[in-house]
Design an enzyme around this catalytic site. Structure first.
Site, mmCIF file in Angstrom:
data_model
loop_
_atom_site.group_PDB
_atom_site.id
_atom_site.type_symbol
_atom_site.label_atom_id
_atom_site.label_comp_id
_atom_site.label_asym_id
_atom_site.label_seq_id
_atom_site.Cartn_x
_atom_site.Cartn_y
_atom_site.Cartn_z
ATOM 1 N N PRO A 137 44.251 48.912 38.030
ATOM 2 C CG PRO A 137 43.979 49.803 35.880
ATOM 3 C CD PRO A 137 43.768 50.117 37.332
ATOM 4 C CB SER A 141 47.208 41.090 45.916
ATOM 5 O OG SER A 141 46.408 40.138 45.260
ATOM 6 C CD GLU A 380 36.774 42.706 50.933
ATOM 7 O OE1 GLU A 380 37.012 43.691 50.196
ATOM 8 O OE2 GLU A 380 37.040 42.688 52.135
ATOM 9 C CB THR A 382 43.863 36.056 46.126
ATOM 10 O OG1 THR A 382 45.160 36.229 46.704
ATOM 11 C CG2 THR A 382 43.608 37.137 45.078
ATOM 12 C CD GLU A 384 46.224 31.910 45.698
ATOM 13 O OE1 GLU A 384 45.662 32.969 45.331
ATOM 14 O OE2 GLU A 384 45.649 30.809 45.651
HETATM 15 C C1 LIG Z 1 33.977 40.110 39.859
HETATM 16 C C2 LIG Z 1 34.889 40.954 40.672
HETATM 17 C C3 LIG Z 1 34.379 41.921 41.521
HETATM 18 C C4 LIG Z 1 35.252 42.736 42.244
HETATM 19 N N1 LIG Z 1 34.726 43.750 43.020
HETATM 20 C C5 LIG Z 1 35.585 44.667 43.550
HETATM 21 C C6 LIG Z 1 35.070 45.854 44.177
HETATM 22 O O1 LIG Z 1 33.849 46.061 44.279
HETATM 23 N N2 LIG Z 1 35.957 46.760 44.660
HETATM 24 C C7 LIG Z 1 37.301 46.582 44.556
HETATM 25 O O2 LIG Z 1 38.040 47.450 45.004
HETATM 26 N N3 LIG Z 1 37.832 45.467 43.977
HETATM 27 C C8 LIG Z 1 36.995 44.516 43.462
HETATM 28 N N4 LIG Z 1 37.511 43.410 42.842
HETATM 29 C C9 LIG Z 1 38.952 43.259 42.724
HETATM 30 C C10 LIG Z 1 39.529 42.137 43.548
HETATM 31 O O3 LIG Z 1 39.512 42.463 44.906
HETATM 32 C C11 LIG Z 1 40.936 41.856 42.990
HETATM 33 O O4 LIG Z 1 40.766 41.246 41.725
HETATM 34 C C12 LIG Z 1 41.764 41.012 43.906
HETATM 35 O O5 LIG Z 1 42.118 41.747 45.042
HETATM 36 C C13 LIG Z 1 43.033 40.482 43.235
HETATM 37 O O6 LIG Z 1 43.751 41.500 42.612
HETATM 38 P P1 LIG Z 1 44.214 41.315 41.087
HETATM 39 O O7 LIG Z 1 43.024 40.947 40.298
HETATM 40 O O8 LIG Z 1 44.967 42.514 40.695
HETATM 41 O O9 LIG Z 1 45.178 40.054 41.107
HETATM 42 P P2 LIG Z 1 46.725 40.015 41.500
HETATM 43 O O10 LIG Z 1 46.954 40.756 42.755
HETATM 44 O O11 LIG Z 1 47.535 40.396 40.308
HETATM 45 O O12 LIG Z 1 46.912 38.466 41.768
HETATM 46 C C14 LIG Z 1 47.069 37.486 40.739
HETATM 47 C C15 LIG Z 1 47.483 36.173 41.379
HETATM 48 O O13 LIG Z 1 48.741 36.318 42.032
HETATM 49 C C16 LIG Z 1 48.656 35.992 43.404
HETATM 50 N N5 LIG Z 1 49.493 36.944 44.152
HETATM 51 C C17 LIG Z 1 49.328 38.283 44.256
HETATM 52 N N6 LIG Z 1 50.282 38.815 45.026
HETATM 53 C C18 LIG Z 1 51.086 37.797 45.398
HETATM 54 C C19 LIG Z 1 52.256 37.715 46.211
HETATM 55 N N7 LIG Z 1 52.777 38.786 46.809
HETATM 56 N N8 LIG Z 1 52.809 36.504 46.374
HETATM 57 C C20 LIG Z 1 52.300 35.398 45.805
HETATM 58 N N9 LIG Z 1 51.185 35.420 45.040
HETATM 59 C C21 LIG Z 1 50.587 36.607 44.845
HETATM 60 C C22 LIG Z 1 47.186 36.129 43.737
HETATM 61 O O14 LIG Z 1 46.815 35.315 44.825
HETATM 62 C C23 LIG Z 1 46.528 35.675 42.447
HETATM 63 O O15 LIG Z 1 46.452 34.290 42.415
HETATM 64 C C24 LIG Z 1 36.649 42.549 42.149
HETATM 65 C C25 LIG Z 1 37.157 41.536 41.311
HETATM 66 C C26 LIG Z 1 36.308 40.772 40.569
HETATM 67 C C27 LIG Z 1 36.890 39.736 39.642
#
Ligand SMILES: Cc1cc2nc3c(=O)[nH]c(=O)nc-3n(C[C@H](O)[C@H](O)[C@H](O)COP(=O)(O)OP(=O)(O)OC[C@H]3O[C@@H](n4cnc5c(N)ncnc54)[C@H](O)[C@@H]3O)c2cc1C
Length: 574
Positions: A137, A141, A380, A382, A384
């Site tokens: 949670p 990223s 894998e 985002t 950004e």
């Molecule tokens: C359908 C689905 C399947 C998935 N399957 C897996 C899985 O099998 N195993 C697993 O481990 N994970 C899985 N994921 C997780 C996925 O890899 C993450 O959702 C992803 O890495 C982004 O993390 P977050 O959702 O916490 O978004 P955040 O990291 O909170 O990002 C939110 C936004 O902020 C931007 N951002 C983040 N950090 C920065 C920064 N430093 N500077 C500027 N912008 C930034 C991002 O680009 C994005 O636009 C899955 C996600 C989904 C939705």
């Protein structure tokens, strides 16, 4: 190049073709469009189908398992082709398969010999489904913010195992996996463990109600004092988790790049025939340039540019050659994923538009594909985060070479263009030289203090490098020197036209956006010298012939008039 990545053997062309054919046959029988639409509507993971794909019936999982563990020993190139094929069918089902590929990776690249023997042979023979549990949670990223812990268990001073506690979210196959790869903090740092389904304290939440890839299962996975043995620590040494994850980024990002490619083409594969049937204003849409040159041609071109980059990166991984930054081709994998997933999204969006009102309803599939492909710019890494990774890595190269890196790449593209002036190499060289100039002005003005400038550099770098690679591969296609496994559905003259179209777009983007961001970040005084250095006039002149090239690509996509015949033994361009 890390030992773990070197020498991924790879299948011969015949075996790869047979594998792709088997996947297509399986999908035609088990996953026709009405079944896929139904799974999407019901938000249902077809676990039996995915088990059949990963089990005896199709055996897709054998692809990435080395031969010594009873697998097929496919390389990065094979994995890309298979992932594209799966994505063309359904990105939800493909994600169910991908989760096993990803879940396995820490073992394949970081496991001890005994661990590989133990788990890989079981995955090969029993067709086990895996889940890759990294995200939390508060750690998306930024995996460094990981909170799950693995506390050592001692017996008489000897380490016997660990107790894992933590919550993982967004885990594909989270509610269905047989084996879970989980990243948790040990006293020595982040480490991968393998946990079996049925372990006490392991549980999962209800499936997430998602925007797309609804035929995949995504769930939270909870670890509540789950006990594992010391042998379940991947690699047997604590603190290797992030390094092991890093080792395979070049490779794993190619898989999702292939998903973007497959999803994008799946949508164009529907928009192209639709536009031949749909008559408006006295003729089919396919005959209307204002339609084809906005909604079809540029997307086919961007997808094929992304394919060129994916293929070159895959070949380099399989050959064991390092990336331009001297690493495991992580930056190249990031560029491939960034360009392919963005192109796939744009193509799917255009395919909805190309269907007009019919694109807005479920029956025509493009509506579902549009929602499905959306995930490829999120998981894998985002887009950004990839922009940041790419910009930072190449920034280091710029500094290390005192600005010479992209000037040298421009020289190389110009030299290639001397032998093949019709493949866009000279225009790609303009894009690369413009990147060099923009980066140098950013350095002198310390403009990358602005995160936005840094991220935009990541975008411009990706376009310029892709243009050069596309030009190079188009030239190799013309010479007949591409590997026998290269995708050959686009005849060389069409590929050359596509490479020219892409190079023009790249040069235009890099020159104008580069100026925009340098000036926008406070470099007003740089406007005149930078405009000269990015060769605005040459970039404008390089646009000559673009309409004729787009006409040529459209004719090939629609197989009409001037279209060159498809290459021997291959189907139509789309
Ligand atoms: C359908 C689905 C399947 C998935 N399957 C897996 C899985 O099998 N195993 C697993 O481990 N994970 C899985 N994921 C997780 C996925 O890899 C993450 O959702 C992803 O890495 C982004 O993390 P977050 O959702 O916490 O978004 P955040 O990291 O909170 O990002 C939110 C936004 O902020 C931007 N951002 C983040 N950090 C920065 C920064 N430093 N500077 C500027 N912008 C930034 C991002 O680009 C994005 O636009 C899955 C996600 C989904 C939705």
């Amino acid at each position: 190049m890390a030992a773990g990545m070197a020498g991924l053997a790879g299948l011969d062309r015949e075996t790869l073709d047979l594998t792709l054919e088997a996947i297509r046959d399986f999908a035609a029988e088990r996953l026709p469009d009405d079944v896929l639409l139904d799974l999407d509507a019901k938000d249902e993971f077809p676990v039996d189908v995915v088990r059949a794909m990963c089990g005896d019936e199709l055996g897709v999982q054998l692809l990435f398992i080395p031969e010594e563990y009873e697998g097929m020993g496919g390389g990065a190139f094979d994995v890309y082709r298979v992932c594209e094929e799966l994505a063309r069918i359904d990105l939800g089902v493909a994600t169910g398969v991908l989760a096993t590929f990803l879940g396995c990776d820490p073992i394949v690249f970081g496991g001890t010999g005994e661990q590989k023997q133990r788990w890989m042979t079981r995955i090969a023979s029993e067709g086990l489904l895996m889940a890759y549990c990294a995200t939390e949670p508060d750690a998306g990223s930024d995996l460094g913010a990981l909170r799950s812990v693995a506390v050592p268990v001692q017996d008489n001073g000897h380490l016997t195992g660990y107790r894992i506690t933590g919550n993982k979210c967004w885990i594909s196959n989270g509610g269905f996996a047989d084996l879970y790869s989980v990243l948790a903090l040990t006293p020595g740092g982040p480490s991968w463990f393998v946990v079996e389904r049925g372990a006490e304290g392991l549980s999962w939440g209800k499936p997430e109600d998602k925007h797309g890839i609804r035929a995949s299962n995504t769930a939270q996975v909870h670890f509540d004092d789950v006990e594992v043995t010391a042998d379940d620590l991947v690699g047997g040494v604590e603190g290797q988790g992030l390094i092991q994850a890093q080792l395979v980024f070049g490779y794993t990002r190619l898989m999702v790049a292939a998903f973007g490619l497959g999803g994008g083409w799946a949508s164009l594969d529907r928009a192209i025939p639709y536009s031949q049937e749909r008559v408006q204003a006295g003729g089919p849409l396919s005959e209307k340039q204002g339609f084809t040159h906005k909604l079809i041609v540029p997307h086919a071109v961007r997808l094929e540019a992304a394919r060129a980059f994916i293929e070159e990166t895959a070949e380099r991984i399989d050959a064991g050659t390092p990336g331009d930054g001297g690493d495991n081709l992580n930056t190249e994998g990031a560029i491939a994923k960034y360009m392919a997933s963005e192109a796939g999204n744009a193509a799917a969006d255009a395919a909805v538009q190309a269907h007009g009102g019919y694109g807005y309803v479920r029956e025509y599939m493009v509506e579902k594909i549009r929602r499905d492909v959306r995930i490829t710019t999120i998981y894998e890494g985002t887009s950004e985060i990839l922009e940041m990774t790419i910009a930072r890595d190449r920034w280091q190269l710029h500094l290390k070479t005192r600005g010479a890196h992209y000037r040298q790449l421009a020289e190389r593209a110009r030299a290639d263009a001397a032998a093949h002036p019709d493949c866009g190499g000279a225009t790609a060289a303009l894009a690369l030289a413009a990147v060099a100039a923009v980066m140098e002005h950013c350095r002198a003005g310390r403009l990358t203090r602005n995160q936005h400038v840094l991220f935009r550099l990541g975008e411009l770098i990706s376009w310029a490098e892709s243009a050069a690679v596309f030009a190079r591969r188009a030239a190799r296609a013309a010479d007949g020197t591409l590997s026998d496994k290269a995708h050959r559905r686009v005849p060389p003259p069409v590929l050359a036209a596509m490479a020219r179209v892409f190079a023009r777009e790249a040069a235009h983007k890099v020159a104008l956006d580069g100026l925009r961001w340098v000036i926008g970040a406070g470099g007003e005084g740089e406007a005149a010298p930078l405009a000269a250095e990015v060769a605005l006039g040459d970039v404008a002149l390089a646009q000559a012939g673009s309409l004729a090239d787009m006409d040529l690509v459209a004719d090939a996509l629609y197989q009409r008039r001037s279209a060159p015949p498809p290459s021997a033994g291959n189907g139509p361009v789309h």
